[in-house]
Design a protein around this motif. Structure first.
Motif, PDB file in Angstrom:
ATOM      1  N   GLU A  92      77.505  59.325  -3.882  1.00  0.00           N
ATOM      2  CA  GLU A  92      76.498  58.474  -3.268  1.00  0.00           C
ATOM      3  C   GLU A  92      75.119  59.080  -3.520  1.00  0.00           C
ATOM      4  O   GLU A  92      74.970  60.312  -3.577  1.00  0.00           O
ATOM      5  N   GLN A 120      72.970  46.332   2.208  1.00  0.00           N
ATOM      6  CA  GLN A 120      74.109  46.631   1.320  1.00  0.00           C
ATOM      7  C   GLN A 120      74.074  48.066   0.805  1.00  0.00           C
ATOM      8  O   GLN A 120      75.103  48.590   0.352  1.00  0.00           O
ATOM      9  N   PHE A 122      72.627  49.924  -1.907  1.00  0.00           N
ATOM     10  CA  PHE A 122      73.012  50.233  -3.280  1.00  0.00           C
ATOM     11  C   PHE A 122      71.784  50.201  -4.180  1.00  0.00           C
ATOM     12  O   PHE A 122      70.745  49.622  -3.854  1.00  0.00           O
ATOM     13  N   GLU A 124      71.324  49.438  -8.431  1.00  0.00           N
ATOM     14  CA  GLU A 124      71.968  49.076  -9.692  1.00  0.00           C
ATOM     15  C   GLU A 124      70.910  49.157 -10.791  1.00  0.00           C
ATOM     16  O   GLU A 124      69.778  48.689 -10.610  1.00  0.00           O
ATOM     17  N   ARG A 134      76.098  51.141 -11.078  1.00  0.00           N
ATOM     18  CA  ARG A 134      75.802  50.815  -9.688  1.00  0.00           C
ATOM     19  C   ARG A 134      76.227  51.982  -8.806  1.00  0.00           C
ATOM     20  O   ARG A 134      77.347  52.478  -8.926  1.00  0.00           O
ATOM     21  N   TYR A 135      75.323  52.426  -7.942  1.00  0.00           N
ATOM     22  CA  TYR A 135      75.617  53.545  -7.054  1.00  0.00           C
ATOM     23  C   TYR A 135      75.390  53.123  -5.594  1.00  0.00           C
ATOM     24  O   TYR A 135      74.444  52.384  -5.271  1.00  0.00           O
ATOM     25  N   LYS A 136      76.262  53.607  -4.733  1.00  0.00           N
ATOM     26  CA  LYS A 136      76.079  53.405  -3.299  1.00  0.00           C
ATOM     27  C   LYS A 136      75.040  54.418  -2.800  1.00  0.00           C
ATOM     28  O   LYS A 136      74.990  55.554  -3.267  1.00  0.00           O
TER      29      LYS A 136
END
Length: 421
Positions: A92, A120, A122, A124, A134-136
């Motif tokens: 993350e 959300q 994130f 991207e 795409r990363y949280k």
């Protein structure tokens, strides 16, 4: 110098407790507090603990608690924006680096395509291989821009996401803590200074007075007058006032013994009224009783609250003009006068000021706590919040009007104390 120190301590303490109320209830509601500030203007001192920056600022005329979601503090990452990121052990993003010239170990670079840092969570974008990834984003991720770090605020940590009740209590808690502070100051006065008992104990007998001629002495406790029991000084005073030129029989307690005295009060004119006087001075004995001190604290807080509301009523009805209001300069001069009479009088003054600040902040005026509470009431009645832009404009106008009022009041204070004296 002593006056300045007293003013800073008193006003700083009052502001501190006011902001502490906001701070505690914001934390209880799960709101992220970005800054807890005492004073206004340039920062003198600051340190960060957890997610909050604690600061002491130059001008000792206020303070604030800056909560996430207010003042447009969120960061938006526009498409095409290039940034550096760092990943934690869960892959993350825990650091977002903006406008950085330096590179850090394990730093990755992204060109932003889409992002959401509130709901959300994130980011991207295209990595250095021009691959869409795409990363949280971690809930405690830090945005670092030119060395300035800001913890992101997920939607559920922002002020606006909380219920009307939680927001109401967060704002109301500031004035509430001013009343609580006043109660504890009055309580401390009762515990350390003591409370008057109003017992009819003679403090001093005036030479050649009827009391002196009758043999009354300092420290005598009057228990009866003309056979009627006396328990308070007011009872003694009222009986003497209406008995000028009439013989009176006093029973006093002296060294554990009862002594009977006869005297005739002289007639005197006080405020165009003929009253009897026997020639004694009185200062009520003091007692230190914790239970009575608690009652005293509550009673004094209530009585002064009622008095200040009465004064506000005269302002509304026109019996009180703006020239009678005082700002920081007036409060400073009043503090200077009160300080001459000792620490207990300063404590009493601080309690009154704290109540005054609490009441002023509860007035339903834009930019004050009361104005914000009024908007929450509208929201509760309508079932939906007032448009943020409209509310912001109302508060902005309110701030401008309050600043004008402050300038006018301060100018009146300056003229009153420095040019008319």
């Amino acid at each position: 110098m002593e006056t300045a120190i007293a003013f800073i301590i008193i006003f700083g303490s009052i502001v501190f407790f006011h902001e502490l109320g906001h701070f505690i209830f914001a934390k209880r509601a799960g709101i992220m507090v970005r800054e807890f500030a005492i004073g206004m203007g340039p920062k003198i001192f600051g340190y960060t603990k957890g997610e909050t920056l604690y600061t002491l600022r130059l001008l000792p005329i206020g303070g604030y608690v800056r909560m996430a979601g207010e003042d447009m503090d969120s960061v938006e990452l526009q498409p095409g924006f290039r940034l550096g990121i760092h990943l934690n052990d869960l892959d993350e993003i825990d650091q977002i680096l903006l406008n950085q010239n330096k590179q850090f170990p394990d730093m990755l670079f992204l060109e932003v395509e889409r992002s959401n840092l509130t709901d959300q969570m994130f980011i991207e974008g295209y990595n250095e291989e021009e691959k869409l990834v795409r990363y949280k984003v971690a809930r405690n991720a830090v945005i670092n821009e030119k060395g300035n770090e800001t913890i992101i605020a997920p939607a559920d940590r922002q002020f606006g996401s909380k219920s009307v009740g939680q927001r109401t209590m967060t704002i109301f808690a500031g004035p509430l803590f001013n009343f609580i502070l006043s109660f504890f100051i009055f309580l401390a006065l009762g515990l350390f200074q003591g409370l008057p008992t109003y017992e009819p104990v003679i403090t001093r007998v005036v030479k050649d007075s009827p009391a002196a001629q009758a043999g009354m002495q300092d420290g005598d406790l009057v228990t009866k007058i003309d056979g009627t029991s006396i328990t308070t000084w007011d009872e003694l005073s009222e009986k003497v006032k209406v008995s000028s030129n009439e013989l009176m029989e006093f029973t006093v307690e002296r060294d554990g013994q009862e002594v009977n005295l006869s005297m005739t009060p002289n007639e005197a004119v006080v405020e165009k009224e003929k009253v009897g006087q026997i020639g004694v001075e009185y200062t009520s004995p003091m007692e230190k009783n914790p239970a009575k001190a608690v009652v005293f604290g509550a009673e004094q807080t209530y009585e002064w609250t009622k008095r200040i509301f009465t004064i506000l009523g005269t302002l509304i009805t026109g019996n009180f003009s703006i020239d009678d209001l005082s700002g920081p300069v007036g409060i400073y001069k009043a503090t200077e006068e009160v300080a001459q009479y000792g620490v207990y009088n300063l404590m009493h003054w601080a309690a009154i000021l704290s109540i005054n600040l609490g009441i002023m902040n509860l007035l339903p005026l834009p930019a004050l706590d009361g104005g914000r509470l009024l908007f929450f009431l509208f929201e509760a009645l309508r079932g939906k919040p007032v448009d943020k832009q409209k509310e912001g404009m109302v508060h902005f106008v309110g701030i401008m009007l309050l600043m004008v009022l402050m300038v006018v009041v301060t100018w009146n204070d300056i003229q009153r104390f420095f040019f008319n004296g």
